[in-house]
Design a protein around this motif. Structure first.
Motif, PDB file in Angstrom:
ATOM      1  N   LYS A 549       1.145   9.337  -6.942  1.00 19.03           N
ATOM      2  CA  LYS A 549      -0.138  10.036  -6.906  1.00 19.03           C
ATOM      3  C   LYS A 549      -0.667  10.101  -5.484  1.00 19.03           C
ATOM      4  O   LYS A 549      -0.500   9.164  -4.703  1.00 19.03           O
ATOM      5  CB  LYS A 549      -1.162   9.338  -7.811  1.00 19.03           C
ATOM      6  CG  LYS A 549      -0.904   9.552  -9.298  1.00 19.03           C
ATOM      7  CD  LYS A 549      -2.077   9.112 -10.149  1.00 19.03           C
ATOM      8  CE  LYS A 549      -1.790   9.390 -11.624  1.00 19.03           C
ATOM      9  NZ  LYS A 549      -2.897   8.918 -12.500  1.00 19.03           N
ATOM     10  N   LYS A 550      -1.329  11.226  -5.187  1.00 26.96           N
ATOM     11  CA  LYS A 550      -2.041  11.369  -3.923  1.00 26.96           C
ATOM     12  C   LYS A 550      -3.511  11.115  -4.207  1.00 26.96           C
ATOM     13  O   LYS A 550      -4.111  11.768  -5.057  1.00 26.96           O
ATOM     14  CB  LYS A 550      -1.853  12.770  -3.346  1.00 26.96           C
ATOM     15  CG  LYS A 550      -2.443  12.948  -1.952  1.00 26.96           C
ATOM     16  CD  LYS A 550      -2.157  14.343  -1.428  1.00 26.96           C
ATOM     17  CE  LYS A 550      -2.724  14.552  -0.027  1.00 26.96           C
ATOM     18  NZ  LYS A 550      -1.968  13.781   0.988  1.00 26.96           N
ATOM     19  N   ILE A 551      -4.079  10.158  -3.505  1.00 23.90           N
ATOM     20  CA  ILE A 551      -5.451   9.729  -3.763  1.00 23.90           C
ATOM     21  C   ILE A 551      -6.435  10.801  -3.289  1.00 23.90           C
ATOM     22  O   ILE A 551      -6.290  11.364  -2.197  1.00 23.90           O
ATOM     23  CB  ILE A 551      -5.722   8.388  -3.056  1.00 23.90           C
ATOM     24  CG1 ILE A 551      -4.753   7.318  -3.561  1.00 23.90           C
ATOM     25  CG2 ILE A 551      -7.164   7.949  -3.264  1.00 23.90           C
ATOM     26  CD1 ILE A 551      -4.774   7.101  -5.050  1.00 23.90           C
ATOM     27  N   ALA A 552      -7.456  11.057  -4.114  1.00 25.78           N
ATOM     28  CA  ALA A 552      -8.432  12.097  -3.796  1.00 25.78           C
ATOM     29  C   ALA A 552      -9.818  11.535  -3.506  1.00 25.78           C
ATOM     30  O   ALA A 552     -10.703  12.271  -3.065  1.00 25.78           O
ATOM     31  CB  ALA A 552      -8.519  13.096  -4.951  1.00 25.78           C
ATOM     32  N   SER A 553     -10.031  10.239  -3.733  1.00 22.70           N
ATOM     33  CA  SER A 553     -11.319   9.613  -3.422  1.00 22.70           C
ATOM     34  C   SER A 553     -11.100   8.123  -3.221  1.00 22.70           C
ATOM     35  O   SER A 553     -10.114   7.552  -3.707  1.00 22.70           O
ATOM     36  CB  SER A 553     -12.328   9.842  -4.544  1.00 22.70           C
ATOM     37  OG  SER A 553     -11.989   9.077  -5.687  1.00 22.70           O
ATOM     38  N   ALA A 554     -12.020   7.488  -2.542  1.00 21.37           N
ATOM     39  CA  ALA A 554     -11.879   6.052  -2.262  1.00 21.37           C
ATOM     40  C   ALA A 554     -11.852   5.237  -3.552  1.00 21.37           C
ATOM     41  O   ALA A 554     -11.077   4.285  -3.684  1.00 21.37           O
ATOM     42  CB  ALA A 554     -13.010   5.572  -1.355  1.00 21.37           C
ATOM     43  N   ASP A 555     -12.671   5.624  -4.506  1.00 24.48           N
ATOM     44  CA  ASP A 555     -12.736   4.859  -5.754  1.00 24.48           C
ATOM     45  C   ASP A 555     -11.476   5.012  -6.599  1.00 24.48           C
ATOM     46  O   ASP A 555     -11.176   4.146  -7.434  1.00 24.48           O
ATOM     47  CB  ASP A 555     -13.954   5.284  -6.570  1.00 24.48           C
ATOM     48  CG  ASP A 555     -15.266   4.854  -5.927  1.00 24.48           C
ATOM     49  OD1 ASP A 555     -15.244   3.894  -5.129  1.00 24.48           O
ATOM     50  OD2 ASP A 555     -16.311   5.482  -6.206  1.00 24.48           O
ATOM     51  N   GLU A 556     -10.739   6.099  -6.398  1.00 24.91           N
ATOM     52  CA  GLU A 556      -9.549   6.332  -7.208  1.00 24.91           C
ATOM     53  C   GLU A 556      -8.403   5.390  -6.841  1.00 24.91           C
ATOM     54  O   GLU A 556      -7.555   5.068  -7.678  1.00 24.91           O
ATOM     55  CB  GLU A 556      -9.080   7.783  -7.049  1.00 24.91           C
ATOM     56  CG  GLU A 556      -7.910   8.146  -7.946  1.00 24.91           C
ATOM     57  CD  GLU A 556      -7.356   9.530  -7.673  1.00 24.91           C
ATOM     58  OE1 GLU A 556      -6.621  10.041  -8.543  1.00 24.91           O
ATOM     59  OE2 GLU A 556      -7.644  10.101  -6.592  1.00 24.91           O
ATOM     60  N   PHE A 557      -8.372   4.928  -5.600  1.00 23.22           N
ATOM     61  CA  PHE A 557      -7.223   4.141  -5.139  1.00 23.22           C
ATOM     62  C   PHE A 557      -6.991   2.903  -5.997  1.00 23.22           C
ATOM     63  O   PHE A 557      -5.866   2.618  -6.422  1.00 23.22           O
ATOM     64  CB  PHE A 557      -7.400   3.746  -3.675  1.00 23.22           C
ATOM     65  CG  PHE A 557      -6.332   2.805  -3.176  1.00 23.22           C
ATOM     66  CD1 PHE A 557      -4.996   3.178  -3.154  1.00 23.22           C
ATOM     67  CD2 PHE A 557      -6.660   1.516  -2.746  1.00 23.22           C
ATOM     68  CE1 PHE A 557      -4.007   2.314  -2.716  1.00 23.22           C
ATOM     69  CE2 PHE A 557      -5.677   0.648  -2.298  1.00 23.22           C
ATOM     70  CZ  PHE A 557      -4.347   1.048  -2.287  1.00 23.22           C
ATOM     71  N   ALA A 558      -8.032   2.135  -6.271  1.00 21.39           N
ATOM     72  CA  ALA A 558      -7.876   0.905  -7.052  1.00 21.39           C
ATOM     73  C   ALA A 558      -7.350   1.206  -8.450  1.00 21.39           C
ATOM     74  O   ALA A 558      -6.508   0.464  -8.978  1.00 21.39           O
ATOM     75  CB  ALA A 558      -9.206   0.154  -7.132  1.00 21.39           C
ATOM     76  N   GLU A 559      -7.811   2.298  -9.050  1.00 20.78           N
ATOM     77  CA  GLU A 559      -7.353   2.675 -10.384  1.00 20.78           C
ATOM     78  C   GLU A 559      -5.856   2.975 -10.377  1.00 20.78           C
ATOM     79  O   GLU A 559      -5.110   2.544 -11.264  1.00 20.78           O
ATOM     80  CB  GLU A 559      -8.126   3.894 -10.882  1.00 20.78           C
ATOM     81  CG  GLU A 559      -9.628   3.684 -11.012  1.00 20.78           C
ATOM     82  CD  GLU A 559     -10.351   4.988 -11.310  1.00 20.78           C
ATOM     83  OE1 GLU A 559      -9.654   6.000 -11.574  1.00 20.78           O
ATOM     84  OE2 GLU A 559     -11.601   5.006 -11.273  1.00 20.78           O
TER      85      GLU A 559
END
Length: 626
Positions: A549-559
């Motif tokens: 996956k390519k991360i689209a927001s800072a909060d998405e990374f941990a998920e």
């Protein structure tokens, strides 16, 4: 009874306890590939590029604490592996490289892919500058003795790679099985030296009587698996510990006596203690440039007020860069236990410095407090500190983390606390870009029960050959690549921008260090306005057939990281990241070299700075100019 050499080699490797051989095919080694197919316990790991074979064997050796084994083709196969093998050599990692060569009866006739510009039958000369020994097999009966010598040399003393160059016809010959009789009798372990008892007592006495002692720990502590012995000694005498990059995790980074790293990416408190120390005991460190602030006196170390003692398994390192009052060749696991025993005899009650422990604790707490805001920052692209915060929160403490080159190495070594010995692995001596992506393959095979991941830059991952993904997919190796993507060779971009200006555009110069798309009208456009460019590494990974996956927001990374940890499959996470410089309390000579020449006088290897030069290096060296 006669058997094929190739089959007898496989039998030898299995008896030696070799679990994996990493390699890439070529016409000179297919006899060995056929023999590997009949192996009972040994598994051949096929890769798509020889540098990956070398870095995977390196990663395996770091975790398994025994020699990694790789096999490659002659000519381009051997040269492709060169960087990975040299990286292992500079980091003291044991490795046995078996390379095919031209048929022995065709030396000098230009058989396919032969290297013979200066000497016939001498492709092994290519590796001589960095391997511990290079052999060429001239008769098949020599194999047993060479193999025993190769493994013993790779794993003993200061560990490192060795090369065995094998003419392809040797693999296909038959020899008597009796030729291997010696290998059943030869021990597989070389006993390592301890200290002379008087020397252990002398070192203990110096540490006890010193007013400001420091123990400086390098990667040799981890190679000797001496973390427990080091912790026991420093806790008994309450001595602070500084460390090198390779020494990270020698004792936990959150240990109350761990000062932290020295050198260019070190800490102010660490340098304050090491420059004012009256005694420093150096353990398993080459005292190399990056960890010693280019050896500028008074920045990281100061031989005018410090007496050095040094213990290393390699006698050539004793006193190399700093004069020593006591120099000893010994295995650190034995030596540290001996010094502690001597210290207990000399000072049975031990030593306590609660004020020192408080000072270290206060410094660490303040450092974390100062960085808290940027660690919690939700902006996107992400800050590297936020990436590390989320990794730390989710990844098990015993996870095996491999870094690469750039922020993911220097920032991690400075700002990411490692609490389990050997849990972090950096490419240090050669600082090879592309190391982490391949090394994790071998590490995961060595420790399948542990989480294994790499923190790598987009430049490093691209240099590593993304075909590492193919190997992970084919072999079912569930590793995680976290690509910290700043669309640049970030560290070098920072250095270039610091020292040079693009005069046409009145901005920092970043030519060749940032990834940007050249527009059709580039002749009349400013490069500063070119569009930032980076391949979609997640899309590429999915093309290889793995999850990504390519991360689209800072909060998405941990998920996404949580998903990667739970899926038990190869997984790549592409994380857009800002190019933020790592704090550099130390000094690096290259910064002074790049200063305008009219302010620098290079004389007898020393730099004298004009008054208009800024920075701590200028102040320190100017104070010595007399």
């Amino acid at each position: 009874m006669k058997k094929l050499v190739s089959d007898q080699l496989v039998d030898y490797l299995e008896r030696r306890g070799v679990d994996y051989v990493f390699g890439l095919c070529g016409h000179t080694v297919i006899a060995m590939l056929d023999a590997f197919s009949r192996a009972k316990n040994l598994r051949y790991i096929s890769v798509r590029h020889e540098q990956i074979a070398a870095t995977a064997a390196d990663g395996y050796a770091r975790v398994a604490h025994k020699a990694g084994v790789m096999i490659c083709h002659l000519g381009p196969g051997l040269t492709n592996a060169t960087t990975g093998v040299a990286n292992a050599a500079f980091d003291s990692i044991p490795m046995v490289v078996i390379a095919g060569d031209v048929p022995s009866y065709y030396y000098g006739k230009h058989p396919h892919q032969e290297v013979n510009m200066h000497c016939d039958g001498s492709q092994y000369d290519i590796y001589k500058p960095f391997v511990k020994r290079a052999w060429r097999v001239d008769r098949p009966e020599a194999f047993p003795e060479i193999m025993d010598k190769a493994f013993r040399l790779a794993e003993s003393g200061r560990p490192g790679p060795v090369l065995i160059s094998v003419p392809m016809d040797m693999f296909s010959r038959e020899i008597e099985t009796d030729c291997w009789e010696r290998t059943y009798m030869d021990s597989h372990e070389t006993i390592k030296p301890a200290l002379d008892p008087a020397t252990a007592k002398a070192i203990a006495k110096e540490l006890i009587e010193a007013k400001n002692p420091v123990i400086h720990a390098g990667g040799g502590v981890l190679l000797a698996q001496a973390s427990d012995e080091l912790a026991a000694l420093v806790e008994f005498l309450d001595i602070p510990v500084s460390r090198t990059l390779m020494g990270q995790s020698c004792i936990p980074d959150n240990h109350p006596l761990m000062l932290g790293q020295t050198g260019f990416w070190g800490f102010e408190l660490t340098h304050e203690k090491t420059t004012k120390a009256d005694r420093i005991l150096i353990l398993g460190s080459r005292m190399a440039e990056a960890d010693s602030s280019s050896w500028y006196k008074g920045v990281t170390f100061n031989q005018s007020i410090t007496k050095f003692m040094q213990i290393d398994i390699d006698p050539t390192e004793i006193g190399r860069n700093y004069p020593v009052m006591i120099g000893a060749v010994a295995d650190l696991k034995h030596a540290l236990a001996q010094i502690l025993e001597a210290a207990k005899e000399l000072k049975p009650e031990g030593i306590s410095h609660p004020e020192l422990r408080k000072e270290i604790a206060d410094f660490k707490a303040n450092f974390k407090k100062e960085n808290q805001a940027i660690c919690d920052d939700g902006r996107f692209p992400m800050t590297p500190q936020r990436i590390l915060r989320d990794v730390k929160a989710l990844v098990p403490e015993d996870a095996l983390i491999f870094t690469d080159v750039g922020w993911n190495k220097n920032g991690v070594a400075q700002q990411y606390d490692i609490t389990v010995p050997g849990a972090i692995n950096h490419p240090s001596g050669l600082a090879t870009m592309g190391f982490g992506a391949g090394a994790i393959l071998g590490a995961k095979l060595a420790a399948p029960e542990r989480v294994v991941l790499t923190l790598t830059g987009d430049g490093g991952f691209g240099a590593a050959n993304p075909c590492v993904i193919a190997t992970a997919k084919e072999q079912g190796i569930p590793v995680i690549w976290i690509v910290m993507n700043n669309s640049a060779f970030g560290t070098i971009a920072g250095l270039e921008g610091l020292h040079y200006t693009n005069e046409k555009e009145s901005c920092p110069q970043h030519l060749g260090t940032e990834f940007k798309i050249r527009p059709a009208d580039a002749e009349g456009s400013f490069r500063q306005s070119w569009e930032s460019y980076s391949p979609d590494w997640a899309a590429i990974a999915r093309g290889y057939g793995i999850k990504a996956k390519k991360i689209a927001s800072a909060d998405e990374f941990a998920e996404v990281l949580k998903e990667a940890l739970e899926c038990n499959e190869p997984y790549l996470i592409d994380v857009p990241m800002e190019n933020i410089a790592v704090p550099t309390p130390g000094v690096w000579n290259i910064n002074d070299i790049y200063t305008k020449k009219e302010t620098v006088d290079v004389c007898n290897g020393r730099l004298k700075f004009a008054d208009e030069m800024g920075g701590k290096a200028a102040e320190v060296v100017r104070s010595q100019a007399d």
